[in-house]
Scaffold this motif. Sequence first.
Motif, PDB file in Angstrom:
ATOM      1  N   ILE A 176       0.930  -1.127   0.097  1.00  0.00           N
ATOM      2  CA  ILE A 176       0.123   0.069   0.107  1.00  0.00           C
ATOM      3  C   ILE A 176       1.075   1.295  -0.079  1.00  0.00           C
ATOM      4  O   ILE A 176       1.728   1.199   0.849  1.00  0.00           O
ATOM      5  N   ARG A 177       0.587   2.021  -0.878  1.00  0.00           N
ATOM      6  CA  ARG A 177       1.352   3.270  -1.085  1.00  0.00           C
ATOM      7  C   ARG A 177       0.584   4.540  -0.454  1.00  0.00           C
ATOM      8  O   ARG A 177      -0.630   4.556  -0.764  1.00  0.00           O
ATOM      9  N   ALA A 178       1.122   5.135   0.761  1.00  0.00           N
ATOM     10  CA  ALA A 178       0.273   6.318   1.244  1.00  0.00           C
ATOM     11  C   ALA A 178       0.875   7.646   0.855  1.00  0.00           C
ATOM     12  O   ALA A 178       2.106   7.848   0.734  1.00  0.00           O
ATOM     13  N   LEU A 195       4.062   0.505   2.701  1.00  0.00           N
ATOM     14  CA  LEU A 195       3.881  -0.437   3.933  1.00  0.00           C
ATOM     15  C   LEU A 195       2.784  -1.647   3.292  1.00  0.00           C
ATOM     16  O   LEU A 195       2.065  -1.647   2.374  1.00  0.00           O
ATOM     17  N   THR A 196       3.066  -2.633   4.254  1.00  0.00           N
ATOM     18  CA  THR A 196       2.341  -3.863   3.471  1.00  0.00           C
ATOM     19  C   THR A 196       0.812  -3.693   4.152  1.00  0.00           C
ATOM     20  O   THR A 196       0.340  -2.572   4.790  1.00  0.00           O
ATOM     21  N   THR A 197      -0.059  -4.317   3.585  1.00  0.00           N
ATOM     22  CA  THR A 197      -1.433  -4.082   3.797  1.00  0.00           C
ATOM     23  C   THR A 197      -1.920  -4.648   5.335  1.00  0.00           C
ATOM     24  O   THR A 197      -2.645  -4.053   5.708  1.00  0.00           O
ATOM     25  N   VAL A 198      -1.253  -5.631   5.659  1.00  0.00           N
ATOM     26  CA  VAL A 198      -1.296  -5.960   7.089  1.00  0.00           C
ATOM     27  C   VAL A 198      -0.871  -4.637   7.888  1.00  0.00           C
ATOM     28  O   VAL A 198      -1.755  -4.067   9.031  1.00  0.00           O
ATOM     29  N   ALA A 199       0.144  -3.868   7.725  1.00  0.00           N
ATOM     30  CA  ALA A 199       0.446  -2.729   8.529  1.00  0.00           C
ATOM     31  C   ALA A 199      -0.248  -1.627   8.346  1.00  0.00           C
ATOM     32  O   ALA A 199      -0.849  -0.890   9.066  1.00  0.00           O
ATOM     33  N   LEU A 253      -2.760   0.022  11.331  1.00  0.00           N
ATOM     34  CA  LEU A 253      -2.675   1.403  11.631  1.00  0.00           C
ATOM     35  C   LEU A 253      -3.912   2.151  11.357  1.00  0.00           C
ATOM     36  O   LEU A 253      -3.971   3.258  11.674  1.00  0.00           O
ATOM     37  N   ASP A 254      -4.907   1.358  10.724  1.00  0.00           N
ATOM     38  CA  ASP A 254      -6.222   1.892  10.502  1.00  0.00           C
ATOM     39  C   ASP A 254      -6.033   3.196   9.857  1.00  0.00           C
ATOM     40  O   ASP A 254      -6.640   4.185  10.043  1.00  0.00           O
ATOM     41  N   LEU A 255      -4.993   3.379   8.617  1.00  0.00           N
ATOM     42  CA  LEU A 255      -5.094   4.087   7.803  1.00  0.00           C
ATOM     43  C   LEU A 255      -6.141   4.425   6.873  1.00  0.00           C
ATOM     44  O   LEU A 255      -6.756   3.580   6.548  1.00  0.00           O
TER      45      LEU A 255
END
Length: 207
Positions: free
Chosen positions: A163-165, A177-181, A185-187
């Motif tokens: 996932i790119r934030a 970051l990974t999809t799990v992370a 983090l509830d991003l």
Amino acid sequence: AVARALATRPRLLLLDEPLAALDARTRLEVRAQLRRHLAEFEAVAVLVTHDPLDAMVLADRLVVVEHGLVVQEGTPSDIARHPRTDYIARLVGLNLYRGQADGHTVRLDTGPAITTTEELSGPAFVAFPPGAVTLYRERPSGSSARNLWRCEVAGLETHGDQIRADLTGELPLTADLTTVAASELDLHPGASVWATVKATQTHAYPA
């Protein structure tokens, strides 16, 4: 078409977006074959492409054009390691900033300072990959990272298997970051986060 062009043994070969019409799997195979043919080609080949991977894999030397002007040229490895514009940095997948260096600190033209391992003086660039960024929902305590900024999530997108934030705030940047992370983090857009980058994961060079 490439075979026909090479059969006449030309002194100059022009390839204009040669892989643009191919699907992803076919492009991978044809790119490898084209690389082998160009390595054996004993004249000059000019490749025009908007795909950074094609440029990095197929070219011995790159010329980057923005708005009709040459902004940087050099070997693929040099350009990938030392981008000089935001456009090039996005192509090679780096966060890029410009500022004034004083020792191990580069104070950005717009924004905070970044601590680096390189020791420089004067105008400088600082770059680091999105994967070097670690995100926290609360201000981290005891972190060894020398660079810490308060940010806000502007957007999220799938980038390969990660996932790119897209972050705004003290220092606009992108983080992978990974999809799990991302889930832990509830991003979500609008979420407040703290972003850290270790000095050892940055790269500073003269502007």
